[in-house]
Design a protein around this motif. Structure first.
Motif, PDB file in Angstrom:
ATOM      1  N   MET A   1       0.851  -1.177   0.000  1.00 16.20           N
ATOM      2  CA  MET A   1       0.000   0.000   0.000  1.00 16.20           C
ATOM      3  C   MET A   1       0.896   1.240   0.000  1.00 16.20           C
ATOM      4  N   MET A   2       1.021   1.918  -1.135  1.00 12.62           N
ATOM      5  CA  MET A   2       1.899   3.060  -1.264  1.00 12.62           C
ATOM      6  C   MET A   2       1.145   4.318  -0.865  1.00 12.62           C
ATOM      7  N   SER A   3       1.744   5.161   0.001  1.00 17.80           N
ATOM      8  CA  SER A   3       1.070   6.350   0.477  1.00 17.80           C
ATOM      9  C   SER A   3       2.085   7.264   1.118  1.00 17.80           C
ATOM     10  N   GLN A   4       1.775   8.571   1.136  1.00 14.77           N
ATOM     11  CA  GLN A   4       2.588   9.526   1.875  1.00 14.77           C
ATOM     12  C   GLN A   4       2.256   9.508   3.355  1.00 14.77           C
ATOM     13  N   ASN A   5       1.157   8.863   3.722  1.00 10.84           N
ATOM     14  CA  ASN A   5       0.767   8.786   5.114  1.00 10.84           C
ATOM     15  C   ASN A   5       1.641   7.785   5.871  1.00 10.84           C
ATOM     16  N   LEU A   6       1.857   8.039   7.156  1.00 13.38           N
ATOM     17  CA  LEU A   6       2.645   7.126   7.969  1.00 13.38           C
ATOM     18  C   LEU A   6       1.843   5.882   8.346  1.00 13.38           C
ATOM     19  N   ILE A   7       0.531   6.034   8.470  1.00 14.35           N
ATOM     20  CA  ILE A   7      -0.353   4.895   8.737  1.00 14.35           C
ATOM     21  C   ILE A   7      -1.512   4.934   7.763  1.00 14.35           C
ATOM     22  N   GLU A   8      -1.849   3.772   7.210  1.00 13.77           N
ATOM     23  CA  GLU A   8      -3.046   3.614   6.379  1.00 13.77           C
ATOM     24  C   GLU A   8      -3.787   2.376   6.877  1.00 13.77           C
ATOM     25  N   ALA A   9      -4.982   2.583   7.373  1.00  9.28           N
ATOM     26  CA  ALA A   9      -5.818   1.473   7.850  1.00  9.28           C
ATOM     27  C   ALA A   9      -7.130   1.491   7.073  1.00  9.28           C
ATOM     28  N   ARG A  10      -7.498   0.340   6.508  1.00  6.46           N
ATOM     29  CA  ARG A  10      -8.730   0.235   5.729  1.00  6.46           C
ATOM     30  C   ARG A  10      -9.493  -1.005   6.163  1.00  6.46           C
ATOM     31  N   GLY A  11     -10.620  -0.795   6.819  1.00  6.59           N
ATOM     32  CA  GLY A  11     -11.458  -1.911   7.239  1.00  6.59           C
ATOM     33  C   GLY A  11     -10.783  -2.863   8.209  1.00  6.59           C
ATOM     34  N   VAL A  12      -9.947  -2.325   9.091  1.00  2.00           N
ATOM     35  CA  VAL A  12      -9.202  -3.166  10.032  1.00  2.00           C
ATOM     36  C   VAL A  12     -10.151  -3.746  11.080  1.00  2.00           C
ATOM     37  N   THR A  13     -10.147  -5.075  11.186  1.00  2.00           N
ATOM     38  CA  THR A  13     -10.967  -5.785  12.164  1.00  2.00           C
ATOM     39  C   THR A  13     -10.080  -6.752  12.932  1.00  2.00           C
ATOM     40  N   MET A  14     -10.301  -6.837  14.247  1.00  2.00           N
ATOM     41  CA  MET A  14      -9.496  -7.720  15.084  1.00  2.00           C
ATOM     42  C   MET A  14     -10.416  -8.415  16.076  1.00  2.00           C
ATOM     43  N   ARG A  15     -10.203  -9.712  16.243  1.00  2.00           N
ATOM     44  CA  ARG A  15     -11.082 -10.505  17.102  1.00  2.00           C
ATOM     45  C   ARG A  15     -10.275 -11.297  18.121  1.00  2.00           C
ATOM     46  N   TYR A  16     -10.912 -11.519  19.277  1.00  2.00           N
ATOM     47  CA  TYR A  16     -10.424 -12.457  20.278  1.00  2.00           C
ATOM     48  C   TYR A  16     -11.525 -13.502  20.429  1.00  2.00           C
ATOM     49  N   GLY A  17     -11.373 -14.623  19.739  1.00  2.00           N
ATOM     50  CA  GLY A  17     -12.440 -15.612  19.721  1.00  2.00           C
ATOM     51  C   GLY A  17     -13.677 -15.040  19.047  1.00  2.00           C
ATOM     52  N   LYS A  18     -14.790 -15.061  19.753  1.00  2.00           N
ATOM     53  CA  LYS A  18     -16.029 -14.528  19.188  1.00  2.00           C
ATOM     54  C   LYS A  18     -16.190 -13.027  19.418  1.00  2.00           C
ATOM     55  N   LYS A  19     -15.313 -12.451  20.225  1.00  2.00           N
ATOM     56  CA  LYS A  19     -15.412 -11.027  20.528  1.00  2.00           C
ATOM     57  C   LYS A  19     -14.665 -10.201  19.498  1.00  2.00           C
ATOM     58  N   THR A  20     -15.341  -9.210  18.927  1.00  2.00           N
ATOM     59  CA  THR A  20     -14.717  -8.284  17.985  1.00  2.00           C
ATOM     60  C   THR A  20     -14.200  -7.089  18.767  1.00  2.00           C
ATOM     61  N   ALA A  21     -12.867  -6.966  18.857  1.00  2.00           N
ATOM     62  CA  ALA A  21     -12.254  -5.886  19.638  1.00  2.00           C
ATOM     63  C   ALA A  21     -12.084  -4.614  18.827  1.00  2.00           C
ATOM     64  N   VAL A  22     -11.823  -4.764  17.520  1.00  2.00           N
ATOM     65  CA  VAL A  22     -11.704  -3.631  16.602  1.00  2.00           C
ATOM     66  C   VAL A  22     -12.574  -3.950  15.401  1.00  2.00           C
ATOM     67  N   ASP A  23     -13.477  -3.044  15.072  1.00  2.00           N
ATOM     68  CA  ASP A  23     -14.544  -3.355  14.128  1.00  2.00           C
ATOM     69  C   ASP A  23     -14.533  -2.408  12.928  1.00  2.00           C
ATOM     70  N   GLU A  24     -13.953  -2.875  11.790  1.00  2.00           N
ATOM     71  CA  GLU A  24     -13.986  -2.131  10.527  1.00  2.00           C
ATOM     72  C   GLU A  24     -13.449  -0.702  10.677  1.00  2.00           C
ATOM     73  N   VAL A  25     -12.287  -0.573  11.269  1.00  2.00           N
ATOM     74  CA  VAL A  25     -11.696   0.745  11.511  1.00  2.00           C
ATOM     75  C   VAL A  25     -10.865   1.182  10.299  1.00  2.00           C
ATOM     76  N   SER A  26     -11.108   2.414   9.857  1.00  2.00           N
ATOM     77  CA  SER A  26     -10.357   2.989   8.738  1.00  2.00           C
ATOM     78  C   SER A  26      -9.903   4.404   9.098  1.00  2.00           C
ATOM     79  N   PHE A  27      -8.623   4.682   8.887  1.00  2.00           N
ATOM     80  CA  PHE A  27      -8.104   6.032   9.097  1.00  2.00           C
ATOM     81  C   PHE A  27      -6.718   6.120   8.479  1.00  2.00           C
ATOM     82  N   SER A  28      -6.228   7.332   8.330  1.00  2.00           N
ATOM     83  CA  SER A  28      -4.857   7.553   7.878  1.00  2.00           C
ATOM     84  C   SER A  28      -4.206   8.570   8.803  1.00  2.00           C
TER      85      SER A  28
END
Length: 292
Positions: free
Chosen positions: A1-28
């Motif tokens: 993912m090429m960008s001038q931004n230091l961070i690029e997040a698109r639809g980031v989701t993170m789970r612990y088992g059945k628990k969704t800890a981070v839900d479709e997070v997008s930012f730059s």
């Protein structure tokens, strides 16, 4: 993912088992920004930070400094500094030994810079970690990490355990001597009032979702608070503000997303809402639709 931004997040989701800890997070995150990551305990802030430094994989797309944080973690950590919410240092070591260790581990670490930062504290170079208070251990940790010439610093409750004077000193150092218009800082903290004046942007999380992603400049023009007399309370409530509360001085106030209805403008006085008031208004609430 090429960008001038230091961070690029698109639809980031993170789970612990059945628990969704981070839900479709997008930012730059561009260069030269100081970003506050805010949320209640359990909102997903620490989980997201672990993903940014490659400690946990994600669903979706995530690029930090143009690298995949998990697959290219070794390269990433030469350009990134991270302080987790618990400062852990070997209790047997003396402070000067930690500086020597960092010199061998991190090619962009400056021993001279670390000593300069430690000179602002009450910690001596010959002090043993086991003899230091909790706050002093945090000070050592901060000095070691801030002495790395990184492009991005990620701080998870960095001043936990420090008194108000030490916290103020650290943030002054961070802004005056580390931030240079090219490097960026992402700070997670509960001490919102203390860092509001330092921030350029805010990311606000609630139950795993990103409910606000805005610059402080845009926040001031978007959200409006209205102080009003008790007689206007019913009319204000009928306009469905985001939050009704007591402002400084004990006067009733209401917080609106956008300008208050014209008929209410005559019943009160506009003022700038604080970031704390906005945090209360937006967390545990339905997600706000992003504006163009």
């Amino acid at each position: 993912m090429m960008s001038q931004n230091l961070i690029e997040a698109r639809g980031v989701t993170m789970r612990y088992g059945k628990k969704t800890a981070v839900d479709e997070v997008s930012f730059s995150l561009p260069k030269g920004r100081v970003v506050g990551l805010l949320g209640h305990n359990g909102a997903g802030k620490t989980t997201l930070m672990k993903a940014l430094v490659g400690l946990k994989g994600v669903e979706g797309e995530l690029s930090v400094l143009g690298l995949d944080p998990v697959r290219e973690r070794s390269a990433l950590l030469t350009e990134l500094s991270y302080i987790p919410d618990v400062a852990v240092l070997p209790r047997w070591a003396r402070v000067h030994e930690l500086i020597t260790l960092m010199t061998g581990l991190q090619p962009k670490f400056s021993a001279a810079r670390a000593k300069q930062l430690l000179a602002r504290t009450s910690v001596g170079l010959k002090d043993k970690v086991s003899s230091l208070s909790k706050g002093m251990v945090v000070q050592v940790h901060l000095a070691l990490i801030a002495a790395i010439d990184a492009k991005l610093m990620i701080l998870d409750e960095p001043t936990l355990g420090l008194d108000v004077i030490s916290r103020k000193s650290f943030y002054e150092m961070l802004i005056d001597e580390w931030c240079d218009g090219e490097r960026s800082v992402l700070i997670s903290t509960h001490q919102v009032e203390e860092i509001e004046a330092l921030l350029t942007d805010v990311l606000m999380m609630d139950e795993g979702k990103l409910v606000l992603n805005l610059s402080l400049e845009a926040m001031e023009s978007r959200f409006v608070a209205l102080a009003h007399d008790a007689e206007a309370a019913d009319a204000v409530a009928a306009a469905h503000p985001l939050l009704r509360y007591r402002a400084m001085g004990g006067k009733s106030a209401a917080l609106f997303d956008g300008a208050p209805p014209p008929h209410l403008e005559q019943l009160g006085q506009r003022f700038r809402p604080s970031l704390v008031d906005l945090f209360v208004a937006l967390t545990r609430k339905p997600e706000l639709a992003p504006r163009a």
